[in-house]
Write a protein that holds these residues in place. Structure first.
Motif, PDB file in Angstrom:
ATOM      1  N   ASP A  78     -48.258  60.130 -17.354  1.00 45.34           N
ATOM      2  CA  ASP A  78     -47.557  60.747 -16.232  1.00 45.34           C
ATOM      3  C   ASP A  78     -46.519  61.761 -16.734  1.00 45.34           C
ATOM      4  OD1 ASP A  78     -47.048  60.982 -13.446  1.00 45.34           O
ATOM      5  OD2 ASP A  78     -45.139  59.949 -13.793  1.00 45.34           O
ATOM      6  N   GLU A  79     -45.848  61.396 -17.816  1.00 39.89           N
ATOM      7  CA  GLU A  79     -44.813  62.255 -18.382  1.00 39.89           C
ATOM      8  C   GLU A  79     -45.409  63.547 -18.960  1.00 39.89           C
ATOM      9  OE1 GLU A  79     -42.235  59.966 -21.074  1.00 39.89           O
ATOM     10  OE2 GLU A  79     -42.404  61.686 -22.426  1.00 39.89           O
ATOM     11  N   GLY A  82     -48.924  64.351 -15.805  1.00 38.71           N
ATOM     12  CA  GLY A  82     -48.833  64.021 -14.382  1.00 38.71           C
ATOM     13  C   GLY A  82     -48.669  65.210 -13.450  1.00 38.71           C
ATOM     14  N   MET A  83     -47.692  66.046 -13.768  1.00 36.26           N
ATOM     15  CA  MET A  83     -47.434  67.163 -12.860  1.00 36.26           C
ATOM     16  C   MET A  83     -48.619  68.130 -12.804  1.00 36.26           C
ATOM     17  SD  MET A  83     -44.141  69.618 -12.756  1.00 36.26           S
ATOM     18  CE  MET A  83     -44.736  70.803 -13.914  1.00 36.26           C
ATOM     19  N   MET A  86     -51.366  67.662 -10.330  1.00 33.69           N
ATOM     20  CA  MET A  86     -51.138  68.206  -8.974  1.00 33.69           C
ATOM     21  C   MET A  86     -51.456  69.700  -8.935  1.00 33.69           C
ATOM     22  SD  MET A  86     -47.689  66.695  -7.311  1.00 33.69           S
ATOM     23  CE  MET A  86     -46.617  65.837  -8.419  1.00 33.69           C
TER      24      MET A  86
ATOM     25  N   GLN C 345     -44.220  69.619 -17.313  1.00 34.66           N
ATOM     26  CA  GLN C 345     -43.067  69.215 -16.497  1.00 34.66           C
ATOM     27  C   GLN C 345     -41.764  69.243 -17.275  1.00 34.66           C
ATOM     28  OE1 GLN C 345     -45.936  66.849 -16.449  1.00 34.66           O
ATOM     29  NE2 GLN C 345     -45.002  64.895 -15.972  1.00 34.66           N
ATOM     30  N   ALA C 397     -43.944  70.972  -7.255  1.00 34.21           N
ATOM     31  CA  ALA C 397     -44.250  69.580  -7.595  1.00 34.21           C
ATOM     32  C   ALA C 397     -43.014  68.890  -8.162  1.00 34.21           C
ATOM     33  CB  ALA C 397     -45.401  69.527  -8.594  1.00 34.21           C
ATOM     34  N   LEU C 398     -42.289  69.618  -8.978  1.00 31.50           N
ATOM     35  CA  LEU C 398     -41.073  69.053  -9.571  1.00 31.50           C
ATOM     36  C   LEU C 398     -40.016  68.799  -8.490  1.00 31.50           C
ATOM     37  CD1 LEU C 398     -40.036  68.335 -12.423  1.00 31.50           C
ATOM     38  CD2 LEU C 398     -38.869  70.537 -12.424  1.00 31.50           C
ATOM     39  N   VAL C 400     -40.542  68.051  -5.430  1.00 31.06           N
ATOM     40  CA  VAL C 400     -40.940  66.848  -4.697  1.00 31.06           C
ATOM     41  C   VAL C 400     -40.652  65.613  -5.539  1.00 31.06           C
ATOM     42  CG1 VAL C 400     -42.912  65.578  -3.743  1.00 31.06           C
ATOM     43  CG2 VAL C 400     -42.687  68.044  -3.321  1.00 31.06           C
ATOM     44  N   LYS C 401     -41.031  65.705  -6.831  1.00 30.45           N
ATOM     45  CA  LYS C 401     -40.859  64.574  -7.743  1.00 30.45           C
ATOM     46  C   LYS C 401     -39.410  64.116  -7.826  1.00 30.45           C
ATOM     47  CE  LYS C 401     -43.680  63.217 -11.499  1.00 30.45           C
ATOM     48  NZ  LYS C 401     -44.352  63.352 -12.714  1.00 30.45           N
ATOM     49  N   GLN C 402     -38.485  65.081  -7.833  1.00 27.37           N
ATOM     50  CA  GLN C 402     -37.081  64.655  -7.945  1.00 27.37           C
ATOM     51  C   GLN C 402     -36.381  64.553  -6.589  1.00 27.37           C
ATOM     52  OE1 GLN C 402     -35.518  67.454 -10.792  1.00 27.37           O
ATOM     53  NE2 GLN C 402     -34.890  68.895  -9.211  1.00 27.37           N
ATOM     54  N   LYS C 407     -42.728  66.319   0.585  1.00 27.09           N
ATOM     55  CA  LYS C 407     -44.061  66.632   0.066  1.00 27.09           C
ATOM     56  C   LYS C 407     -44.805  67.596   0.996  1.00 27.09           C
ATOM     57  CE  LYS C 407     -47.798  64.531  -2.448  1.00 27.09           C
ATOM     58  NZ  LYS C 407     -48.586  63.360  -2.785  1.00 27.09           N
TER      59      LYS C 407
END
Lengths: 107, 43, 511
Positions: A78-79, A82-83, A86, C345, C397-398, C400-402, C407
């Protein structure tokens, strides 16, 4: 695929034996993944590099494919990836990769 | 049977997809030996 | 006080013959596969100058279309040309290849570039009619030479031929018989970079209205290296270009970081001005011959024109705060550090989320993001995807993730905070900076308040590290202008200044 990278793939396959090698790709699109996969299985389709006409038939996967994902700890995957799951069209990548493996993979 | 464990892995990453070092982390975690890792750039 | 963005310029030069003779994909192919189908097919996929003018992403680059207008046109764009695309735009121009060869000749100070007699006679009147070509530059044009001399240098002396419409019209000769760092190939590449940087410098002077003598420092951020065997990357493209552009009060230096070079240079320039070291600094870069036709094989395979036939250049003038122009906020700087890690990311986190968090801001608080503005028409057929779109997806995406964003807003993030890409794939040229010209206007006319410019660089290509790199900075409405508008104290005055700036733009378009 970059000519130097093709050269390294060829040399390493000879050194370790093609049956012991797995190639893992990170391409941004299905088509590019497919071209790279074709290069290490059926030879360079652009006829430019050292793998032109060399049918190594290596095992080749994209890092976003389930076969790779299931072997990596979920948190680490995921780290690192993961992104991008998407962002990339993973289904398209899987279908391109599967098609190339079915046609040319020897191992 | 494990796909990656104890295998020699060649990584061809992509600057606009997943770069080589990120793939390296994953396959090492799966018990593979990375014999070559590179990242391609189309732009 | 933060420094401000006082002016910008964006230029292109059409280089179809250089695609064939100098692009690395083609020169490599001629070595490894000289009889390839690709080399046979390539000439029929080369665009004419008119095609290059009518290509909407090129018109966007020089400012005749906005990114939003380009985004309204369904992709692909190469089969939807405009009609009578103009050569000049408010940011610069699209120079034809023959005039660009003359630009290279006037930028040569070592008697390396010579053009054929008839060619010089034909091109000189058009070249000198260009509004930015001043008398001092025109005076640098040499008389032409006989074609037999050109043929001799190309055939016997390892010179690089200059071709126009497939005909030999000049050469760039080697600057040393033994030193590969001064070979004709390297001199050609460096003179192209220098000439396109000079053209961009001339336009930024014109567009901003600055007196040339007020420019104190120039930072070049291209990806070439100049030097000889004892100092291969000695430099200094910046000062060399400033000399031809007539910036007599300036010195300068080169700043390198692959495609992240321009963003590094912008941060450095903004900091130098903010510190009071210099009042006016220009960040500049010319184009890259090696990348011409880089993805040509894919374009030819897909029966498209070879779209990588444009050399790019840009300049940005960073000046002391005038209370009006947009500020470069050096308090919000994102950096990809040695320890950041290379997962996408981690990269976006370091470049976008971390600096905003330090400033107490969230990702959606920034109006516009400009990361890598590569034209998707070029990259999609080559398997590199739509690079700007991928960047927006990553940022969204980031967010949303944080937990910065719902979303549900993922799908609309790119439309609200981004734009389509329009820049040629000239490495450093697309990297964040193509938007700075539009951004300056949009902030001045109140459309946008804040934007983040992001540069990313593939350091690993140099084989000195496997690391990636990146740097980002925020540009915002001038605090002076913002306060004045809020308080209404000198609103009329500010309006006047803005109107004046816009009139200058309009005037530069008419010329």
């Amino acid at each position: 695929m970059d000519l130097e990278n093709q050269k390294r793939v060829k040399e390493l396959s000879e050194k370790y034996g093609p049956e012991n090698i797995v190639v893992v790709l990170g391409a941004a699109e299905g088509e590019a993944a497919g071209l790279a996969a074709e290069t290490v299985t059926n030879g360079d389709p652009t006829f430019a590099g050292p793998l032109t006409g060399v049918q190594l038939g290596l095992k080749v996967y994209h890092v976003c494919e389930p076969e790779i994902k299931q072997e990596v700890s979920p948190d680490l995957y995921d780290e690192q990836v993961g992104m991008m799951e998407m962002v990339l069209d993973v289904d398209d990548i899987i279908s391109e990769m599967t098609s190339i493996r079915e046609q040319y993979c020897k191992y | 049977m494990s796909l990656l464990k104890d295998k020699k892995v060649i990584i061809i990453g992509d600057r606009d997809g997943i770069p080589g070092p990120a793939i390296e982390e994953c396959v090492k975690d799966a018990g593979a030996e990375v014999v070559f890792s590179s990242t391609e750039c189309f732009v | 006080m933060n420094s401000v963005i006082k002016g910008t310029s964006y230029i292109l030069a059409h280089a179809p013959d250089m695609v064939i003779h100098n692009g690395s994909t083609q020169t490599t192919e001629r070595i490894v596969n000289p009889n390839s189908e690709y080399l046979v097919k390539l000439p029929s996929h080369i665009r004419s100058y008119e095609d290059a003018l009518n290509y909407r992403p090129n018109q966007t680059y020089i400012g005749n279309m906005t990114p939003a207008e380009l985004g309204e046109i369904p992709q692909p764009w190469y089969d939807k040309p405009m009609e009578n695309g103009p050569r000049y735009g408010k940011f610069g121009e699209i120079m034809p290849e023959d005039e660009f060869y003359m630009m290279m000749q006037v930028c040569d100070v070592f008697d390396l570039v010579h053009l054929e007699k008839g060619f010089v006679a034909d091109v000189k009147p058009r070249f000198t009619a260009n509004p930015v070509i001043s008398e001092d530059i025109a005076a640098r044009i040499h008389d032409g030479i006989d074609i037999s001399e050109i043929e001799h240098f190309v055939n016997e002396e390892h010179a690089e031929g200059l071709y126009y419409q497939d005909k030999l019209v000049g050469y760039v000769k080697r600057a040393h018989d033994v030193d590969v760092n001064l070979s004709a190939h390297v001199m050609h590449e460096n003179l192209v970079s220098k000439a396109s940087s000079v053209l961009a410098l001339l336009y930024v002077v014109k567009n901003s209205g600055i007196d040339k003598s007020e420019v104190e420092y120039v930072i070049d951020c291209c990806e070439e290296a100049c030097g000889d065997v004892n100092q291969r990357g000695g430099g200094n493209f910046a000062k060399a270009a400033a000399e031809i552009a007539g910036l007599t009060s300036a010195t300068g230096s080169d700043m390198r970081g692959f495609c992240a070079g321009p963003a590094h240079a912008m941060v450095a320039a903004a900091s130098l001005v903010k510190a009071g070291t210099y009042k006016n600094v220009i960040v500049t870069a010319g184009g890259c011959t090696a990348k011409l036709g880089m993805n040509g094989k894919d374009h030819v395979n897909k029966d498209m024109p070879v779209l990588e036939d444009m050399l790019g250049g840009f300049s940005v003038l960073i000046s002391a705060n005038d209370g009006v122009n947009p500020e470069v906020d050096t308090d919000i700087i994102g950096r990809h550090t040695v320890g950041t890690g290379s997962s996408p990311q981690a990269v976006i986190g370091g470049l976008v989320a971390a600096p905003l968090a330090r400033a107490g801001m969230k990702i959606p608080d920034i109006d516009r993001y400009a990361a890598e503005m590569q034209n998707p028409d070029i990259t999609k057929p080559a398997g590199a995807g739509d690079v700007p779109a991928s960047n927006y997806k990553m940022i969204a995406a980031l967010a949303v993730k944080q937990g910065d964003m719902e979303k549900a807003k993922l799908a609309t993030f790119a439309k609200e905070h981004g734009m389509v890409g329009w820049a040629p794939t000239q490495g450093h040229i697309p990297s964040g900076v193509p938007y700075v010209g539009f951004l300056r206007e949009q902030i001045l006319n109140g459309e946008v308040n804040t934007a983040m410019i992001i540069g990313k660089g593939s350091l690993f290509l140099g084989r000195m590290t496997n690391l990636f790199d990146g740097i980002s900075f925020v540009v915002r409405k001038n605090a002076g202008a913002a306060q004045a508008q809020e308080g209404g104290v000198s609103k009329a005055e500010i309006k006047g200044l803005i109107a004046e700036a816009l009139r200058d733009f309009a005037a530069s378009m008419m010329e």
